[in-house]
Design a protein around this motif. Structure first.
Motif, short mmCIF file in Angstrom:
data_model
loop_
_atom_site.label_atom_id
_atom_site.label_comp_id
_atom_site.label_asym_id
_atom_site.label_seq_id
_atom_site.Cartn_x
_atom_site.Cartn_y
_atom_site.Cartn_z
N GLY A 1 -2.79 -1.21 -4.85
CA GLY A 1 -1.96 -1.45 -3.68
C GLY A 1 -2.71 -2.21 -2.60
N VAL A 2 -3.97 -1.84 -2.40
CA VAL A 2 -4.79 -2.52 -1.40
C VAL A 2 -5.04 -3.97 -1.83
N PRO B 1 0.81 -1.23 0.00
CA PRO B 1 0.00 0.00 0.00
C PRO B 1 0.84 1.28 0.00
N LEU B 2 2.07 1.18 0.48
CA LEU B 2 2.95 2.36 0.48
C LEU B 2 3.62 2.56 -0.87
N ALA B 3 3.87 1.47 -1.59
CA ALA B 3 4.58 1.54 -2.85
C ALA B 3 3.67 1.77 -4.04
N VAL B 4 2.44 1.27 -3.96
CA VAL B 4 1.49 1.37 -5.08
C VAL B 4 0.25 2.12 -4.58
N ASP B 5 -0.16 3.11 -5.33
CA ASP B 5 -1.30 3.94 -4.92
C ASP B 5 -2.64 3.28 -5.26
N GLY B 6 -3.62 3.59 -4.47
CA GLY B 6 -4.99 3.24 -4.79
C GLY B 6 -5.37 1.80 -4.55
N ALA B 7 -6.37 1.40 -5.32
CA ALA B 7 -6.97 0.08 -5.15
C ALA B 7 -5.99 -1.05 -5.49
#
Length: 60
Positions: free
Chosen positions: A32-33, A24-30
């Motif tokens: 990453g989640v 979640p810190l490296a990839v934004d948005g849905a």
């Protein structure tokens, strides 16, 4: 289905747990989640297999 060897389970558990924490810190948005949730599920599965293997010793 045969359980993988313990070193493989430890690798799956630790690697996927680390990726789930960082995704979640490296990839934004849905995305990453979703990555965090998917890797967390794999890590949980490996952790459960490790605990089950500890409960009953494997022979063979």
């Amino acid at each position: 289905m045969k359980t993988p060897p313990r070193p493989v389970l430890w690798f799956l558990f630790l690697f996927n747990l680390a990726v789930a924490a960082v995704a979640p810190l490296a990839v934004d948005g849905a995305q990453g989640v979703a990555t965090a949730v998917g890797m967390g599920v794999v890590s949980l599965g490996a952790g459960v297999a490790l605990l089950r293997g500890r409960a009953r010793p494997q022979h063979g």
